[in-house]
Design an enzyme around this catalytic site. Sequence first.
Site, PDB file in Angstrom:
ATOM      1  N   LYS A 156       0.820  -1.213   0.000  1.00 42.62           N
ATOM      2  CA  LYS A 156       0.000   0.000   0.000  1.00 42.62           C
ATOM      3  C   LYS A 156       0.858   1.269   0.000  1.00 42.62           C
ATOM      4  CE  LYS A 156      -3.640   1.984   2.950  1.00 42.62           C
ATOM      5  NZ  LYS A 156      -4.323   1.820   4.241  1.00 42.62           N
ATOM      6  N   LEU A 157       2.128   1.101   0.289  1.00 42.87           N
ATOM      7  CA  LEU A 157       3.050   2.241   0.436  1.00 42.87           C
ATOM      8  C   LEU A 157       2.541   3.214   1.485  1.00 42.87           C
ATOM      9  CD1 LEU A 157       4.184   2.883  -3.268  1.00 42.87           C
ATOM     10  CD2 LEU A 157       5.267   1.477  -1.514  1.00 42.87           C
ATOM     11  N   THR A 198       5.521 -11.958  15.059  1.00 38.65           N
ATOM     12  CA  THR A 198       6.467 -11.397  16.019  1.00 38.65           C
ATOM     13  C   THR A 198       6.473 -12.159  17.338  1.00 38.65           C
ATOM     14  OG1 THR A 198       6.794  -9.439  17.425  1.00 38.65           O
ATOM     15  CG2 THR A 198       4.591  -9.770  16.583  1.00 38.65           C
ATOM     16  N   ASP A 199       7.572 -12.043  18.067  1.00 36.77           N
ATOM     17  CA  ASP A 199       7.627 -12.646  19.411  1.00 36.77           C
ATOM     18  C   ASP A 199       6.797 -11.846  20.423  1.00 36.77           C
ATOM     19  OD1 ASP A 199       9.237 -10.379  19.620  1.00 36.77           O
ATOM     20  OD2 ASP A 199      10.957 -11.416  20.493  1.00 36.77           O
ATOM     21  N   GLU A 200       6.352 -10.633  20.028  1.00 40.77           N
ATOM     22  CA  GLU A 200       5.635  -9.791  20.998  1.00 40.77           C
ATOM     23  C   GLU A 200       4.277 -10.376  21.370  1.00 40.77           C
ATOM     24  OE1 GLU A 200       6.038  -5.584  20.390  1.00 40.77           O
ATOM     25  OE2 GLU A 200       7.897  -5.858  19.268  1.00 40.77           O
ATOM     26  N   TYR A 245      -0.350  -3.260  19.126  1.00 42.01           N
ATOM     27  CA  TYR A 245       0.355  -3.926  18.020  1.00 42.01           C
ATOM     28  C   TYR A 245       0.405  -5.433  18.261  1.00 42.01           C
ATOM     29  CZ  TYR A 245       4.416  -5.856  15.537  1.00 42.01           C
ATOM     30  OH  TYR A 245       5.243  -6.659  14.788  1.00 42.01           O
ATOM     31  N   LYS A 285      -1.331  -8.531  16.124  1.00 34.81           N
ATOM     32  CA  LYS A 285      -0.557  -9.617  15.506  1.00 34.81           C
ATOM     33  C   LYS A 285      -0.991 -10.966  16.082  1.00 34.81           C
ATOM     34  CE  LYS A 285       2.405  -9.462  12.882  1.00 34.81           C
ATOM     35  NZ  LYS A 285       2.448  -9.436  11.384  1.00 34.81           N
ATOM     36  N   ASN A 315      13.197  -8.999  17.563  1.00 33.89           N
ATOM     37  CA  ASN A 315      13.486  -7.688  16.947  1.00 33.89           C
ATOM     38  C   ASN A 315      14.546  -7.797  15.856  1.00 33.89           C
ATOM     39  OD1 ASN A 315      12.265  -7.039  19.600  1.00 33.89           O
ATOM     40  ND2 ASN A 315      12.693  -4.933  18.963  1.00 33.89           N
ATOM     41  N   ASN A 316      14.217  -7.291  14.691  1.00 32.82           N
ATOM     42  CA  ASN A 316      15.168  -7.256  13.577  1.00 32.82           C
ATOM     43  C   ASN A 316      15.880  -5.906  13.528  1.00 32.82           C
ATOM     44  OD1 ASN A 316      13.959  -9.217  10.780  1.00 32.82           O
ATOM     45  ND2 ASN A 316      13.586  -9.581  12.933  1.00 32.82           N
ATOM     46  N   LEU A 330      14.170   1.635  17.301  1.00 28.49           N
ATOM     47  CA  LEU A 330      15.286   2.024  18.166  1.00 28.49           C
ATOM     48  C   LEU A 330      16.618   2.237  17.422  1.00 28.49           C
ATOM     49  CD1 LEU A 330      16.296   2.405  21.174  1.00 28.49           C
ATOM     50  CD2 LEU A 330      17.042   0.029  21.025  1.00 28.49           C
ATOM     51  N   TYR A 336      13.742   5.283  26.699  1.00 30.55           N
ATOM     52  CA  TYR A 336      12.506   5.197  27.481  1.00 30.55           C
ATOM     53  C   TYR A 336      12.795   4.583  28.854  1.00 30.55           C
ATOM     54  CZ  TYR A 336       9.983   5.538  22.937  1.00 30.55           C
ATOM     55  OH  TYR A 336       9.495   5.922  21.704  1.00 30.55           O
ATOM     56  N   ARG A 395       7.460   4.184  27.801  1.00 25.54           N
ATOM     57  CA  ARG A 395       6.327   3.783  26.953  1.00 25.54           C
ATOM     58  C   ARG A 395       5.265   3.152  27.863  1.00 25.54           C
ATOM     59  NH1 ARG A 395       8.049  -0.658  22.605  1.00 25.54           N
ATOM     60  NH2 ARG A 395       8.424   1.117  21.244  1.00 25.54           N
TER      61      ARG A 395
HETATM   62  P1  NAD Z   1       7.410  -2.161   8.109  1.00 28.11           P
HETATM   63  O1  NAD Z   1       6.496  -1.304   8.917  1.00 28.11           O
HETATM   64  O2  NAD Z   1       8.789  -1.692   7.828  1.00 28.11           O
HETATM   65  O3  NAD Z   1       6.736  -2.450   6.666  1.00 28.11           O
HETATM   66  C1  NAD Z   1       5.387  -2.752   6.522  1.00 28.11           C
HETATM   67  C2  NAD Z   1       5.064  -2.731   5.029  1.00 28.11           C
HETATM   68  O4  NAD Z   1       3.675  -3.098   4.881  1.00 28.11           O
HETATM   69  C3  NAD Z   1       5.214  -1.351   4.387  1.00 28.11           C
HETATM   70  O5  NAD Z   1       5.838  -1.475   3.126  1.00 28.11           O
HETATM   71  C4  NAD Z   1       3.788  -0.850   4.223  1.00 28.11           C
HETATM   72  O6  NAD Z   1       3.610   0.036   3.148  1.00 28.11           O
HETATM   73  C5  NAD Z   1       3.043  -2.159   4.011  1.00 28.11           C
HETATM   74  N1  NAD Z   1       1.623  -2.078   4.396  1.00 28.11           N
HETATM   75  C6  NAD Z   1       1.105  -1.591   5.551  1.00 28.11           C
HETATM   76  N2  NAD Z   1      -0.243  -1.668   5.529  1.00 28.11           N
HETATM   77  C7  NAD Z   1      -0.583  -2.249   4.353  1.00 28.11           C
HETATM   78  C8  NAD Z   1      -1.812  -2.621   3.757  1.00 28.11           C
HETATM   79  N3  NAD Z   1      -2.981  -2.416   4.383  1.00 28.11           N
HETATM   80  N4  NAD Z   1      -1.792  -3.205   2.540  1.00 28.11           N
HETATM   81  C9  NAD Z   1      -0.615  -3.424   1.885  1.00 28.11           C
HETATM   82  N5  NAD Z   1       0.582  -3.077   2.395  1.00 28.11           N
HETATM   83  C10 NAD Z   1       0.602  -2.512   3.621  1.00 28.11           C
HETATM   84  O7  NAD Z   1       7.409  -3.568   8.819  1.00 28.11           O
HETATM   85  P2  NAD Z   1       8.609  -4.610   9.025  1.00 28.11           P
HETATM   86  O8  NAD Z   1       9.408  -4.196  10.191  1.00 28.11           O
HETATM   87  O9  NAD Z   1       9.268  -4.844   7.722  1.00 28.11           O
HETATM   88  O10 NAD Z   1       7.778  -5.903   9.451  1.00 28.11           O
HETATM   89  C11 NAD Z   1       7.254  -6.796   8.470  1.00 28.11           C
HETATM   90  C12 NAD Z   1       6.485  -7.898   9.160  1.00 28.11           C
HETATM   91  O11 NAD Z   1       7.345  -8.602  10.054  1.00 28.11           O
HETATM   92  C13 NAD Z   1       5.309  -7.393  10.006  1.00 28.11           C
HETATM   93  O12 NAD Z   1       4.239  -8.286   9.849  1.00 28.11           O
HETATM   94  C14 NAD Z   1       5.845  -7.425  11.431  1.00 28.11           C
HETATM   95  O13 NAD Z   1       4.797  -7.652  12.355  1.00 28.11           O
HETATM   96  C15 NAD Z   1       6.793  -8.607  11.356  1.00 28.11           C
HETATM   97  N6  NAD Z   1       7.917  -8.551  12.295  1.00 28.11           N
HETATM   98  C16 NAD Z   1       8.722  -7.447  12.372  1.00 28.11           C
HETATM   99  C17 NAD Z   1       9.817  -7.439  13.234  1.00 28.11           C
HETATM  100  C18 NAD Z   1      10.749  -6.254  13.330  1.00 28.11           C
HETATM  101  O14 NAD Z   1      11.630  -6.230  14.192  1.00 28.11           O
HETATM  102  N7  NAD Z   1      10.646  -5.257  12.454  1.00 28.11           N
HETATM  103  C19 NAD Z   1      10.086  -8.560  14.033  1.00 28.11           C
HETATM  104  C20 NAD Z   1       9.244  -9.679  13.924  1.00 28.11           C
HETATM  105  C21 NAD Z   1       8.183  -9.670  13.040  1.00 28.11           C
HETATM  106  P1  TYD Z   2      11.337  -0.637  18.970  1.00 29.13           P
HETATM  107  O1  TYD Z   2      12.456  -0.538  17.996  1.00 29.13           O
HETATM  108  O2  TYD Z   2      10.193   0.302  18.850  1.00 29.13           O
HETATM  109  O3  TYD Z   2      10.852  -2.160  18.937  1.00 29.13           O
HETATM  110  P2  TYD Z   2       9.801  -2.941  19.911  1.00 29.13           P
HETATM  111  O4  TYD Z   2       9.078  -1.976  20.728  1.00 29.13           O
HETATM  112  O5  TYD Z   2       8.929  -3.616  18.925  1.00 29.13           O
HETATM  113  O6  TYD Z   2      10.642  -3.901  20.712  1.00 29.13           O
HETATM  114  O7  TYD Z   2      11.920  -0.485  20.433  1.00 29.13           O
HETATM  115  C1  TYD Z   2      12.933  -1.356  20.915  1.00 29.13           C
HETATM  116  C2  TYD Z   2      13.169  -1.000  22.362  1.00 29.13           C
HETATM  117  O8  TYD Z   2      13.720   0.316  22.434  1.00 29.13           O
HETATM  118  C3  TYD Z   2      11.898  -0.957  23.189  1.00 29.13           C
HETATM  119  O9  TYD Z   2      12.178  -1.467  24.491  1.00 29.13           O
HETATM  120  C4  TYD Z   2      11.548   0.519  23.260  1.00 29.13           C
HETATM  121  C5  TYD Z   2      12.906   1.190  23.238  1.00 29.13           C
HETATM  122  N1  TYD Z   2      12.964   2.534  22.621  1.00 29.13           N
HETATM  123  C6  TYD Z   2      13.550   3.589  23.292  1.00 29.13           C
HETATM  124  O10 TYD Z   2      14.027   3.442  24.438  1.00 29.13           O
HETATM  125  N2  TYD Z   2      13.579   4.817  22.690  1.00 29.13           N
HETATM  126  C7  TYD Z   2      13.053   5.029  21.466  1.00 29.13           C
HETATM  127  O11 TYD Z   2      13.080   6.208  20.973  1.00 29.13           O
HETATM  128  C8  TYD Z   2      12.463   3.927  20.775  1.00 29.13           C
HETATM  129  C9  TYD Z   2      11.871   4.125  19.408  1.00 29.13           C
HETATM  130  C10 TYD Z   2      12.457   2.689  21.379  1.00 29.13           C
END
Ligand code: NAD
Ligand code: TYD
Length: 372
Positions: free
Chosen positions: A35-36, A135-137, A161, A165, A190-191, A201, A218, A293
Site C-alpha cells: 500500500k506504500l 512477532t515474538d511480541e 500492536y 498480531k 526484533n530485527n 530504536l 525510554y 512507553r
Molecule cells: P514495516 O512497517 O517496515 O513495513 C510494513 C510494510 O507493509 C510497508 O511497506 C507498508 O507500506 C506495508 N503495508 C502496511 N499496511 C498495508 C496494507 N494495508 N496493505 C498493503 N501493504 C501494507 O514492517 P517490518 O518491520 O518490515 O515488518 C514486516 C512484518 O514482520 C510485520 O508483519 C511485522 O509484524 C513482522 N515482524 C517485524 C519485526 C521487526 O523487528 N521489524 C520482528 C518480527 C516480526
Molecule cells: P522498537 O524498535 O520500537 O521495537 P519494539 O518496541 O517492537 O521492541 O523499540 C525497541 C526498544 O527500544 C523498546 O524497548 C523501546 C525502546 N525505545 C527507546 O528506548 N527509545 C526510542 O526512541 C524507541 C523508538 C524505542
Amino acid sequence: MNNCLLVTGGAGFIGSNFVLDWLSSSRGPVVNLDKLTYAGNPENLASVANDPAYTFAHGDICDAKLVARLLAQHRPQAVVHFAAESHVDRSIAGPEAFLRTNIDGTFTLLQAAREYYGTLTGSERERFRFLHVSTDEVYGTLRPNDPAFHEETPYSPNSPYAASKAASDHLARAWVHTYGLPAIITNCSNNYGPYQFPEKLIPLMIANALQGKPLPIYGDGQQVRDWLYVLDHCRALRAVLEQGRVGETYNVGGGNQRSNLEVVTTLCALLDELVPESKFKPHFQLVKYVADRPGHDRRYAIDARKLETELGWRAEESFETGLRKTVEWYLANSAWVESVTSGAYQQWVTQNYGSRDLAEAPASEAMAKEAL
Ligand code: NAD
Ligand code: TYD
C-alpha cells in the site's frame, strides 16, 4: 502455477530485504503487493524495479478483489505475508490502523488464499504455502530469569500492536485447522539492518546521533530485546518456506539479548570509531532519558531450537558484526535516511517525543559502564 511468490508489504523493512535477497539468488519471480504507507518505500527496491522477475502491485491487502485478481493472474506457489502496521508506539497513539491492516488484512488474504488453494490440484496443491510472518511480541513479557519464549508459550500480548498480531496468528492457525489451508507461522524477535525506518530504536539512534540530536531512552533503558540481523530472518523464512511443516509455528531469534542501554552504548562507540571527525563525539553524551512507553514490555527472548534442529537454520551474524554492517549501511545511505525522514516523519517525532517529559535521569555514566 509457476515458482512465483506473492509478497505483501515488500516495500517495508523486512519485506524489501527479503525481496532483494530472493531475486538476487534467482529463485523465481516476485509480485509485491504494498500500500506504500509511511513505512513502505519503493526506493528500497529501486535496484530491481526493471527486473522482469519483479512486479509491483500498489494496493491494500484489505482489498479482497485485488488480492483475488493477483492470485488468479500470477498463480503463486506461496504467499509471504509481511504487510502490517508494525510500530508499537504508533499502535499506542492510534490503534485503529493496526486492527484494520493486521487483522482485517490478514483475514482478507487468508480468505483469498483459501479460494485460490481450492482451485489447485496435484503437485501445485501440494506445494502451495501461506507464510504468515509474525512477532515474538505475541507472547508478552518475560521476567529476568524466565526461560525464553518457545512455540508452546501461551499468548499474552500487551500492546495494541502485539494484540493485533496475535489475532492474525490465531486466524492463520484457524484457517489451517478448519479449512486445511497450508499455512505456517513464524514468530521472530526484533530485527535490525538496512532499510529499517528510523522510528525504531536502532535506526532512530543512528540518525539522531549523526545530527547531534538527543538519543531518547525510554524509562531506565534496562528493557531487553533479542536482536536478529534482518538477512538472518530472511534466510529463516526461506528455510521455512522450503522445508517447514504445514500448520506449525517456528520461533526465529538470534540469541542476542541486550538491554536498550547496551544497544545504544555499543552504537555510540561504533559511531565514535566510524565517524572520528564528528563534532558530537563521544556520541553517548547525547543520551537523554525520557518518559517510559505505557505498558512497556520488559524483556523478550527467543528459543529458536525448533527451527535450528528441524530445519538446520543458524543465525550467521553476531550482534557485533550485524550492528557494524548496519551502521556502515546507514552511513553510506544518508540520502535514503533524508528522503524517508522528511514531511510526515517530523510530525511523528513531535507527537511521540514532544510530550515525553524528561524522566529522572539515572546515573547514565555508571549505567553505561555496567551495560558494557
Ligand atoms: P514495516 O512497517 O517496515 O513495513 C510494513 C510494510 O507493509 C510497508 O511497506 C507498508 O507500506 C506495508 N503495508 C502496511 N499496511 C498495508 C496494507 N494495508 N496493505 C498493503 N501493504 C501494507 O514492517 P517490518 O518491520 O518490515 O515488518 C514486516 C512484518 O514482520 C510485520 O508483519 C511485522 O509484524 C513482522 N515482524 C517485524 C519485526 C521487526 O523487528 N521489524 C520482528 C518480527 C516480526
Ligand atoms: P522498537 O524498535 O520500537 O521495537 P519494539 O518496541 O517492537 O521492541 O523499540 C525497541 C526498544 O527500544 C523498546 O524497548 C523501546 C525502546 N525505545 C527507546 O528506548 N527509545 C526510542 O526512541 C524507541 C523508538 C524505542
